[in-house]
Design an enzyme around this catalytic site. Structure first.
Site, short mmCIF file in Angstrom:
data_model
loop_
_atom_site.label_atom_id
_atom_site.label_comp_id
_atom_site.label_asym_id
_atom_site.label_seq_id
_atom_site.Cartn_x
_atom_site.Cartn_y
_atom_site.Cartn_z
CB CYS A 172 11.71 -2.89 -4.22
SG CYS A 172 10.66 -4.23 -4.70
N1 SAJ Z 1 7.06 5.01 1.52
C1 SAJ Z 1 7.12 6.21 2.22
N2 SAJ Z 1 6.74 7.35 1.60
C2 SAJ Z 1 6.30 7.34 0.29
C3 SAJ Z 1 6.26 6.11 -0.40
C4 SAJ Z 1 6.64 4.97 0.23
O1 SAJ Z 1 7.50 6.25 3.39
O2 SAJ Z 1 5.95 8.40 -0.22
C5 SAJ Z 1 7.51 3.79 2.18
C6 SAJ Z 1 6.42 2.74 2.24
O3 SAJ Z 1 5.67 2.86 3.42
C7 SAJ Z 1 7.24 1.44 2.25
C8 SAJ Z 1 8.47 1.79 1.41
O4 SAJ Z 1 8.54 3.22 1.40
O5 SAJ Z 1 7.65 1.11 3.54
C9 SAJ Z 1 8.38 1.28 -0.02
O6 SAJ Z 1 7.16 1.70 -0.50
P1 SAJ Z 1 6.79 1.65 -2.08
O7 SAJ Z 1 5.54 2.42 -2.27
O8 SAJ Z 1 7.95 2.02 -2.90
O9 SAJ Z 1 6.37 0.13 -2.29
P2 SAJ Z 1 7.19 -1.11 -2.76
O10 SAJ Z 1 8.38 -1.40 -1.96
O11 SAJ Z 1 6.17 -2.20 -2.92
O12 SAJ Z 1 7.71 -0.66 -4.17
C10 SAJ Z 1 7.14 -1.18 -5.31
C11 SAJ Z 1 8.19 -0.93 -6.33
N3 SAJ Z 1 7.95 -1.78 -7.47
C12 SAJ Z 1 9.00 -2.44 -7.99
O13 SAJ Z 1 10.12 -2.37 -7.55
C13 SAJ Z 1 8.72 -3.26 -9.15
C14 SAJ Z 1 8.23 0.49 -6.76
O14 SAJ Z 1 9.04 0.64 -7.94
C15 SAJ Z 1 6.87 1.00 -7.05
O15 SAJ Z 1 6.95 2.35 -7.47
C16 SAJ Z 1 6.07 0.91 -5.77
O16 SAJ Z 1 5.92 -0.51 -5.54
C17 SAJ Z 1 4.70 1.57 -5.90
O17 SAJ Z 1 4.59 2.52 -6.69
O18 SAJ Z 1 3.83 1.18 -5.14
#
Ligand code: SAJ
Length: 455
Positions: free
Chosen positions: A275
């Protein structure tokens, strides 16, 4: 509402509408199960026969959906699956939940949406509701899907109904699942919005109607671009703190105490998943088509995309403290999934870090309880199987690199058993001379004051 719309609305209210979900992935299968649970007959349509077979046998392959639920709904005759789109002839509603990846050129790959819409169009009949859920650029529903469906001669908003509703599935989230995450819905016309709202309203607690499909498409892109840009900001801050002998993790923890107007994001080895690293580029691609230069998105992509290189620099710095080079060193990567406590490796920055280290002559191994094996083609190296993070095993590596901070890792054992550790997730809270952290000074660095950060 038109008579056709009235009829469909009645069938939705009475749960006699036959629903279909195209794409039985981490979005589609939970949605099909929620529709079946709400009392509809739900038919999953997927070209992957393994998924169809699993549903047919009452098994789930998505962690957030229990096999017991699939079996129960299957046995109740409310859930089934097929790879044959001809079933659309008997269906009243279709939710399209197919992937929207990027091409190598960072342009949107619309092939899944196009082929799904073409397959549905073959069997489209008056009175149907079609909803696109796949994350995509504003205008996709009106400019891509609507013409493909209207090629049948049926008119959107009149003969059939069309809407967009972004998926908001967060894989592995124990609190928020399909039924209790507010659902944004934008229809081509008022009737389209009302019908899509009624369908989702039967299975999802909160519906958020918006005025058009484009607004609904843009809502999702704002949500995920917001994350990508803020992660890029905190990654840039980490690079600054590395230079300024400040512990960025301590900074974020303290900033987090502000009870309003701030939301914590954390530095990391890069941006993984299907995403966040991808969705913003759907928006920037479309913005450029409109003659607008989306600098924030591009800059965030540049910074986040550069983090694997900074991690490799940090590893080289750590090895240098032992008078070693990357070339020839045995390096263990701890955690290769794209974020903690899941098994998904799509776009995982661990793969980039490993590819870079491999290119510099390092000998690599990895440990990840969620990912038992890794194909060489996924990281431009060789096939590997995960190793156990036992204390005895740790000693054989010149450096252990924490890329994904799974909760199941024993970080005390990693500290005690490793000669050198590079921590990209602030998983090791206390300072140690043999632990180098992304975005924080080494304990022995000139003027470093490294607090013990608990987060
Ligand atoms: N990450 C960081 N720092 C952060 C947060 C994330 O480096 O502060 C990295 C994570 O390690 C990962 C990437 O970013 O590699 C994405 O992380 P994510 O927490 O956004 O997880 P995703 O990709 O599973 O995003 C999903 C998304 N859901 C949808 O698109 C429906 C996102 O909108 C959600 O907010 C997120 O999950 C969530 O909150 O966990």
């Amino acid at each position: 509402m038109s008579p056709l719309a009235d009829r469909l609305l009645e069938r939705i209210h009475s749960r006699t509408a036959r629903t279909g979900v195209v794409g039985l992935g981490y979005v589609g299968l939970p949605l099909a199960v929620e529709l079946a649970r709400a009392g509809f007959h739900a038919t999953g349509i997927d070209l992957d026969e393994r998924k169809v077979q699993a549903v047919t046998e009452g098994r789930s392959y998505i962690p957030d959906v229990s096999s017991a639920d699939v079996m129960t709904l299957k046995q109740a005759g409310r859930l089934d699956a097929t790879s044959d789109f001809a079933v659309v002839k008997e269906l009243d509603t279709i939710n399209i939940c197919v992937p929207t990846p990027l091409r190598k050129t960072k342009d949107p790959d619309m092939s899944y949406i196009v082929s799904a819409a073409e397959a549905v169009a073959k069997y489209l009949h008056p009175g149907m509701l079609i909803v696109l859920e796949s994350t995509t650029y504003p205008g996709t529903t009106d400019e891509v899907v609507q013409p493909l469906l209207e090629a049948t001669g049926l008119k959107a908003g009149v003969d059939f109904f069309l809407a967009f509703s972004p998926e908001r599935v967060d894989p592995g989230n124990p609190t928020f699942q399909t039924h209790n995450v507010p659902k944004v819905v934008g229809g081509l016309t008022a009737d389209c919005s009302k019908l899509a709202g009624a369908l989702y309203g039967s299975a999802i607690q909160t519906i958020v109607p918006v005025s058009s499909t484009r607004v609904a498409e843009m809502v999702k892109l704002l949500e995920n671009t917001f994350r990508a840009v803020n992660i890029g900001l905190v990654n840039e801050l980490a690079l600054m703190c590395d230079r300024m002998n400040i512990d960025v993790w301590e900074v974020v923890e303290a900033a987090k105490t502000k009870p309003f107007g701030f939301m914590a994001f954390y530095p990391g080895p890069g941006l993984g998943g299907h995403c966040i690293p991808i969705d913003p580029f759907y928006l920037s691609w479309k913005a450029k088509q409109s003659g607008f230069d989306p600098r924030f998105i591009e800059l965030a992509g540049y910074i986040n995309g550069g983090m694997p290189h900074h991690v490799v620099d940090k590893i080289a710095e750590a090895l240098n403290a032992r008078r070693k080079s990357v070339n020839g060193s045995n390096i263990l990567i701890a955690g290769i999934a794209y974020k903690r406590d899941i098994d998904d490796m799509r776009e995982s920055p661990a793969l980039d870090v490993m590819g870079l280290l491999h290119g510099k002559g390092a000998k690599l191994a990895y440990a990840d309880p969620h990912v038992p094996e890794l194909q060489g083609r996924d990281w431009s190296g060789y096939d590997m199987r995960a190793v156990d993070l036992t204390r005895s095993a740790l000693g054989q590596y010149d450096c252990v690199v924490i890329i994904t901070d799974h909760k199941t890792f024993d970080y005390d054992a990693i500290v005690a058993g490793s000669d050198l550790v590079v921590d990209t997730r602030n998983a090791i809270k206390k300072p140690h001379a043999h632990v180098f952290r992304l975005g924080a000074p080494h304990p022995d660095a000139e003027g470093a004051h490294v607090a013990t950060v608990s987060s």
